[in-house]
Design an enzyme around this catalytic site. Structure first.
Site, short mmCIF file in Angstrom:
data_model
loop_
_atom_site.label_atom_id
_atom_site.label_comp_id
_atom_site.label_asym_id
_atom_site.label_seq_id
_atom_site.Cartn_x
_atom_site.Cartn_y
_atom_site.Cartn_z
N LYS A 43 -10.25 -19.97 14.99
CA LYS A 43 -10.92 -20.12 16.26
C LYS A 43 -12.43 -19.97 16.11
CE LYS A 43 -7.07 -17.79 18.55
NZ LYS A 43 -6.68 -16.52 19.21
N GLY A 44 -12.85 -19.38 15.01
CA GLY A 44 -14.23 -18.90 14.86
C GLY A 44 -15.33 -19.92 15.05
N ASP A 100 -17.01 -21.28 10.39
CA ASP A 100 -17.81 -20.17 10.90
C ASP A 100 -18.46 -19.38 9.78
OD1 ASP A 100 -15.41 -19.16 9.99
OD2 ASP A 100 -14.93 -18.03 11.81
N ASP A 103 -16.61 -16.54 3.17
CA ASP A 103 -16.62 -15.17 2.65
C ASP A 103 -16.13 -15.21 1.20
OD1 ASP A 103 -16.70 -12.37 2.67
OD2 ASP A 103 -14.78 -12.16 3.69
N LYS A 131 -21.52 -15.67 3.06
CA LYS A 131 -21.60 -14.31 2.51
C LYS A 131 -21.36 -14.41 1.01
CE LYS A 131 -19.37 -11.31 5.42
NZ LYS A 131 -18.14 -10.56 5.79
N PHE A 152 -19.48 -6.94 8.10
CA PHE A 152 -18.51 -7.63 8.94
C PHE A 152 -19.18 -8.14 10.20
CE2 PHE A 152 -15.03 -8.51 11.72
CZ PHE A 152 -14.16 -9.16 10.86
N ASP A 159 -14.71 -12.92 15.52
CA ASP A 159 -13.97 -11.82 16.17
C ASP A 159 -13.71 -10.65 15.24
OD1 ASP A 159 -12.00 -13.23 14.53
OD2 ASP A 159 -10.55 -11.90 15.48
N ARG A 165 -15.75 -12.35 20.50
CA ARG A 165 -16.11 -13.76 20.29
C ARG A 165 -17.16 -14.23 21.29
NH1 ARG A 165 -12.40 -15.97 16.66
NH2 ARG A 165 -10.26 -15.22 16.80
P1 5GP Z 1 -12.61 -16.27 3.25
O1 5GP Z 1 -11.30 -16.95 2.98
O2 5GP Z 1 -13.81 -17.11 2.88
O3 5GP Z 1 -12.67 -14.91 2.63
O4 5GP Z 1 -12.70 -15.96 4.77
C1 5GP Z 1 -12.43 -16.91 5.65
C2 5GP Z 1 -12.23 -16.38 7.03
O5 5GP Z 1 -12.19 -14.96 7.12
C3 5GP Z 1 -13.39 -16.80 7.88
O6 5GP Z 1 -13.26 -18.13 8.31
C4 5GP Z 1 -13.25 -15.81 8.99
O7 5GP Z 1 -12.25 -16.24 9.86
C5 5GP Z 1 -12.83 -14.55 8.28
N1 5GP Z 1 -14.00 -13.74 7.96
C6 5GP Z 1 -14.60 -13.54 6.78
N2 5GP Z 1 -15.67 -12.74 6.89
C7 5GP Z 1 -15.76 -12.44 8.21
C8 5GP Z 1 -16.69 -11.66 8.99
O8 5GP Z 1 -17.65 -11.05 8.52
N3 5GP Z 1 -16.43 -11.60 10.32
C9 5GP Z 1 -15.38 -12.24 10.90
N4 5GP Z 1 -15.22 -12.11 12.21
N5 5GP Z 1 -14.51 -12.99 10.21
C10 5GP Z 1 -14.71 -13.08 8.88
MG MG Z 2 -12.77 -19.41 9.47
#
Ligand code: 5GP
Ligand code: MG
Length: 177
Positions: A43-44, A100, A103, A131, A152, A159, A165
Site C-alpha cells: 500500500k505504501g 515507496d 530497504d 535505505k 524506520f 506505515d 500512512r
Molecule cells: P525490502 O524488501 O526492501 O527490505 O523492504 C520492502 C518493504 O518493506 C518496503 O516496500 C516497505 O513496505 C517495507 N519497509 C522497509 N523499510 C521500511 C521503513 O523504514 N518504513 C516502512 N513503513 N516500511 C518499510
Molecule cells: Mg513496498
C-alpha cells in the site's frame, strides 16, 4: 504499557513535493512518447503515485500490485508473495514500477523478477526513498527521491502496523530498545 511511538519529521511535505516534481521531470523526459504503465506497489506507494502522476502531462496508465512479505512490525522476512495481482497484461508495455522504499531490496527484487517473466518491453524502477545501508541484493534505482538513513520511516503512505500512512511528512520513529 505500550506507548504509541512518536514520529519525528525527516522530510516535510514541501520537500517531498519538490522531490516529486523533480522526479516527474525526469520521468517525463524519458516516457512522454511511450504511453507507459506505472505500477504502484501497495500500500505504501499510493500517495506518492497520486502526487507523481499529477505532474505527468502525457498519456499513461496506472495499475497496482499488492505484495506481502510474511512478518509484522519493522522487519521484512524476504519471503514475498503477490496478494493482489495486476488488472491487465504487461507484455510489450513500457513498465515503470513505483515503490515507496527500497530497504533490503528483497521485496523489489522479487517483484522485478515476477514482472520480467511477463515480458514487458521495458522495466524500470522509481522509488521515493532508498535505505542503501540495509541492502542485501544489488538494485538499480532508475529514479530516486531521497536517500535515507537506517531508521524506520512512516508517513506519506508508509506505515507502522497500518498506522501513520496519513501523515503529510516523511517521518522516522526511534529504534526500539
Ligand atoms: P525490502 O524488501 O526492501 O527490505 O523492504 C520492502 C518493504 O518493506 C518496503 O516496500 C516497505 O513496505 C517495507 N519497509 C522497509 N523499510 C521500511 C521503513 O523504514 N518504513 C516502512 N513503513 N516500511 C518499510
Ligand atoms: Mg513496498
Amino acid at each position: 504499557m505500550n506507548s504509541q511511538p512518536e514520529p519525528h519529521i525527516l522530510f516535510t511535505g514541501q520537500e517531498i513535493e519538490a522531490a516529486v516534481k523533480h522526479l516527474a521531470g525526469e520521468i517525463s523526459q524519458d516516457y512522454h512518447d511511450k504511453h507507459p504503465l506505472l505500477i504502484g506497489v501497495l500500500k505504501g506507494s499510493f500517495m506518492f503515485m497520486a502526487d507523481l502522476i499529477r505532474h505527468l502531462d502525457f498519456p499513461l496508465e496506472v495499475d497496482f500490485i499488492g505484495l506481502a512479505s510474511y512478518g509484522k512490525g519493522r522487519q521484512t522476512s524476504g519471503k514475498v508473495r503477490v496478494v493482489q495481482g495486476l488488472s491487465s497484461p504487461i507484455k510489450d508495455r513500457e513498465v515503470l514500477v513505483i515503490d515507496d522504499i527500497i530497504d533490503t531490496g528483497l521485496t523489489t527484487a522479487f517483484l522485478l523478477d515476477y514482472l520480467r517473466q511477463k515480458n514487458p518491453a521495458s522495466l524500470k524502477l522509481c522509488a521515493l526513498t532508498d535505505k542503501p545501508s540495509r541492502r542485501q541484493v544489488p538494485m538499480t534505482i532508475d529514479y530516486l527521491g531521497f536517500t535515507v538513513p537506517d531508521k524506520f520511516l512512516v508517513g506519506y503512505g508508509l506505515d507502522l502496523d497500518q498506522e501513520f500512512r496519513n501523515l503529510p511528512d516523511i517521518c522516522f520513529i526511534e529504534d526500539e530498545d
